[in-house]
Design an enzyme around this catalytic site. Sequence first.
Site, PDB file in Angstrom:
ATOM      1  N   PHE A 157       0.830  -1.219   0.000  1.00  0.00           N
ATOM      2  CA  PHE A 157       0.000   0.000   0.000  1.00  0.00           C
ATOM      3  C   PHE A 157       0.864   1.269   0.000  1.00  0.00           C
ATOM      4  O   PHE A 157       0.524   2.253   0.656  1.00  0.00           O
ATOM      5  CB  PHE A 157      -0.946   0.035   1.208  1.00  0.00           C
ATOM      6  CG  PHE A 157      -1.783  -1.204   1.397  1.00  0.00           C
ATOM      7  CD1 PHE A 157      -2.287  -1.896   0.313  1.00  0.00           C
ATOM      8  CD2 PHE A 157      -2.070  -1.673   2.665  1.00  0.00           C
ATOM      9  CE1 PHE A 157      -3.060  -3.035   0.482  1.00  0.00           C
ATOM     10  CE2 PHE A 157      -2.847  -2.811   2.851  1.00  0.00           C
ATOM     11  CZ  PHE A 157      -3.346  -3.501   1.761  1.00  0.00           C
ATOM     12  N   GLU A 243       1.141  15.288   8.999  1.00  0.00           N
ATOM     13  CA  GLU A 243       0.504  14.359   8.063  1.00  0.00           C
ATOM     14  C   GLU A 243      -1.007  14.328   8.300  1.00  0.00           C
ATOM     15  O   GLU A 243      -1.796  14.380   7.353  1.00  0.00           O
ATOM     16  CB  GLU A 243       1.088  12.955   8.238  1.00  0.00           C
ATOM     17  CG  GLU A 243       0.406  11.914   7.369  1.00  0.00           C
ATOM     18  CD  GLU A 243       1.017  10.524   7.512  1.00  0.00           C
ATOM     19  OE1 GLU A 243       0.485   9.582   6.899  1.00  0.00           O
ATOM     20  OE2 GLU A 243       2.030  10.373   8.230  1.00  0.00           O
ATOM     21  N   ARG A 269     -32.523  19.806 -10.431  1.00  0.00           N
ATOM     22  CA  ARG A 269     -33.153  18.514 -10.688  1.00  0.00           C
ATOM     23  C   ARG A 269     -34.600  18.514 -10.203  1.00  0.00           C
ATOM     24  O   ARG A 269     -34.874  18.881  -9.051  1.00  0.00           O
ATOM     25  CB  ARG A 269     -32.364  17.424  -9.967  1.00  0.00           C
ATOM     26  CG  ARG A 269     -32.963  16.039 -10.043  1.00  0.00           C
ATOM     27  CD  ARG A 269     -32.851  15.457 -11.423  1.00  0.00           C
ATOM     28  NE  ARG A 269     -33.280  14.065 -11.428  1.00  0.00           N
ATOM     29  CZ  ARG A 269     -33.540  13.365 -12.518  1.00  0.00           C
ATOM     30  NH1 ARG A 269     -33.402  13.940 -13.709  1.00  0.00           N
ATOM     31  NH2 ARG A 269     -33.896  12.101 -12.435  1.00  0.00           N
ATOM     32  N   GLN A 280     -38.927  19.469   1.707  1.00  0.00           N
ATOM     33  CA  GLN A 280     -38.422  19.748   3.056  1.00  0.00           C
ATOM     34  C   GLN A 280     -37.295  18.800   3.454  1.00  0.00           C
ATOM     35  O   GLN A 280     -36.287  19.221   4.044  1.00  0.00           O
ATOM     36  CB  GLN A 280     -39.550  19.661   4.080  1.00  0.00           C
ATOM     37  CG  GLN A 280     -39.104  20.090   5.482  1.00  0.00           C
ATOM     38  CD  GLN A 280     -40.201  19.922   6.516  1.00  0.00           C
ATOM     39  OE1 GLN A 280     -40.652  18.805   6.748  1.00  0.00           O
ATOM     40  NE2 GLN A 280     -40.625  21.023   7.114  1.00  0.00           N
TER      41      GLN A 280
END
Length: 380
Positions: A157, A243, A269, A280
Amino acid sequence: MKRRIFSPEHEAFRDTVRTFLAKEVLPHYERWEKDGIVSREVWRAAGRQGLLGLAVPEEYGGGGNADFRYSTVLAEEFARAGTPGLAIGLHNDIIGPYLTHLGTEEQKRRWLPGFCTGETITAIAMTEPGAGSDLQGIRTAAEDKGDHWLLNGSKTFISNGILADLVIVVAKTTPEGGAHGLSLLVVERGTPGFERGRNLDKIGQKSQDTAELFFHDVRVPKENLLGARDGAFVHLMTHLAQERMAIAVAAIAGAEHLLEITTAYVKEREAFGRPLGRLQHIRFEIAEMATECAVTRAFLDRCIEDHAAGELDAAHASMAKWWATELQKRVADRCLQLHGGYGYMAEYPVARAFTDGRIQTIYGGTTEIMKEIIGRSLLG
């Protein structure tokens, strides 16, 4: 609410970053996503634009400015653009401090100029197949052979694993020392015995090369020891706050951007003869996310100020990382739901953000580890 942590110089830098993204990143990003890796040329372009090595002293080719707010601007704009594949934050905010703070004069002159131009891409290798957050479980080991270290083991990883020219490897140098028997060794591209495995197929951040790394009898010169022998644990703990702040900054910026595009979407939309935003339930969803983002932003900006002043502690950095990344995950899920079937389509930004952002609660220390750090700071 108007943010108060940036000066006109920071905002001018923001314009520079946006121009870079528009010219050098966005036109190529779809191809990089398909390729599973970004080009080396974009790293060199980032170097030419002054985006690499912001905090590296000018004598080594860097920007000479350790103000974390510039890194914040960089992280925010990359998050808003939806382009995490170019891991400049990893390079600048995570690996850069190890090289500048721990490197000898000879090491800095050898490595930092290329770091700042983009000719030298970097990675840090901590995680192993059987050891993630638990540093005591690291099995990669380096044996002292007098004039060199003999390194054996594997990592997984590893972000920038394919492209990296310099890899900071966390290795066991005193077998009986546990977490306090680890050292940082810098392995350079082309070193015999250093091999890269496959470019791992992730569910998100497709263009960010993530690899397995293998070390078989790798001879690492003694001058490539970074920091003190057996000092890796202390070195890692010292720099983890930055980090985690870098991840938290990207998380809140990503959440805010998702909220913006979803708010625009539900205004346009239509369903049941009217815009979704008139319902609501939809208004309540947007109201809740907007409030959560605003409250989180206020806390993050305070942490950014404290970190820029050298006053941020590990517990508050952990709070920032935990809360902001979990918020990003919730917002991504809710925004995708509000997009309906379109949200599940890869061509919509919300779909990519949903998968790209999922790793945020895992890398840099999982949410569970963050809570443990906070709990220990309060309860001992």
